[in-house]
Design a protein around this motif. Structure first.
Motif, mmCIF file in Angstrom:
data_model
loop_
_atom_site.group_PDB
_atom_site.id
_atom_site.type_symbol
_atom_site.label_atom_id
_atom_site.label_comp_id
_atom_site.label_asym_id
_atom_site.label_seq_id
_atom_site.Cartn_x
_atom_site.Cartn_y
_atom_site.Cartn_z
ATOM 1 N N ARG A 144 101.574 115.377 57.657
ATOM 2 C CA ARG A 144 101.882 113.966 57.895
ATOM 3 C C ARG A 144 102.069 113.684 59.377
ATOM 4 N N GLU A 192 90.671 111.303 56.497
ATOM 5 C CA GLU A 192 91.863 111.131 55.667
ATOM 6 C C GLU A 192 92.624 109.869 56.065
ATOM 7 N N LEU A 193 92.643 109.583 57.358
ATOM 8 C CA LEU A 193 93.284 108.339 57.799
ATOM 9 C C LEU A 193 92.542 107.121 57.259
ATOM 10 N N SER A 247 90.966 106.835 54.449
ATOM 11 C CA SER A 247 91.392 106.648 53.058
ATOM 12 C C SER A 247 92.799 106.059 52.988
ATOM 13 N N ARG A 248 93.683 106.551 53.836
ATOM 14 C CA ARG A 248 95.050 106.020 53.848
ATOM 15 C C ARG A 248 95.053 104.533 54.198
ATOM 16 N N ARG A 282 93.734 102.290 51.395
ATOM 17 C CA ARG A 282 94.711 102.094 50.314
ATOM 18 C C ARG A 282 95.817 101.131 50.739
ATOM 19 N N GLU A 283 96.282 101.260 51.973
ATOM 20 C CA GLU A 283 97.316 100.349 52.471
ATOM 21 C C GLU A 283 96.787 98.914 52.526
#
Length: 221
Positions: free
Chosen positions: A17, A64-65, A67-68, A71-72
């Motif tokens: 993280r 990965e960011l 995707s994050r 979603r946010e």
């Protein structure tokens, strides 16, 4: 930030993280292409080799960011659409409200748009088949969730809702690559006012593009 050796799954997750959060902070300062693994390692307080124990490459971190952030964005968009689209309105009016909310929501997230625009040309160029497969599967889940959300408010889009959602994101990524324009282009607009017709910002450009896409996606009477 400095770390001791991660000995538990919880400690490893904390380190992951931290890497992701540090990369996200860097994207607030610089474009995707300028985020380097060396600088990321320095800022997070880890050797480059240690960062690579958690992510196989810089691009894997950024995927990965992406995707994050998707979603946010989708979670925020659900609330914006619920508050801004009256289900009692005719389809064309609901579609117009959808257009405005989508374009504003994406324009307010230039980092997300930049990552999406860089996905094919940059982020997927230095990652394993396994990493790409994992990302694509997650992307499909996000796209399906977006499709369901959009159809809740404009069901008239029907089976075209999925392609519509993808097209809107592609437009956001493409436009973010050109907007805002670099200093030299702005200087040209200032020196020759006749060129100013070409000058726009991300929100206005997205609004026009999403409007045209929405009109094309709605069924004809």
């Amino acid at each position: 930030m400095t770390f001791q050796r991660a000995r538990s799954e919880e400690q490893r997750e904390i380190r992951r993280r931290a890497i992701l959060d540090t990369a996200a902070a860097m994207l607030d300062e610089m474009p995707v292409t300028e985020v380097s693994l060396n600088e990321l390692s320095r800022r997070v307080g880890l050797a480059k080799s240690n960062v690579l124990r958690y992510f196989e490459s810089r691009e894997a971190v950024l995927l990965e960011l992406l995707s994050r952030f998707l979603r946010e964005w989708l979670a925020a968009l659900a609330g914006e659409l619920a508050a801004g689209v009256d289900p009692r309105l005719p389809a064309t009016e609901r579609a117009g409200l959808l257009t405005g909310i989508l374009s504003r929501s994406l324009a307010d997230r230039p980092v997300l748009c930049g990552l999406f625009g860089a996905q094919g040309g940059v982020l997927e160029q230095n990652v394993s088949v396994e990493a790409v497969t994992r990302h694509k599967r997650e992307s499909l889940e996000i796209l399906d969730a977006a499709t369901t959300l959009i159809r809740e408010h404009v069901p008239e889009l029907g089976d075209g809702a999925r392609a519509y959602c993808l097209q809107v994101l592609v437009l956001a990524g493409a436009l973010s690559a050109a907007l805002p324009p670099p200093a030299g282009v702005l200087a040209a607009y200032e020196a020759d006012p006749s060129l100013a017709v070409l000058h726009t910002d991300l929100h206005d450009a997205l609004h026009v593009a999403v409007t045209m896409t929405t009109l094309g996606a709605l069924p004809r009477p």
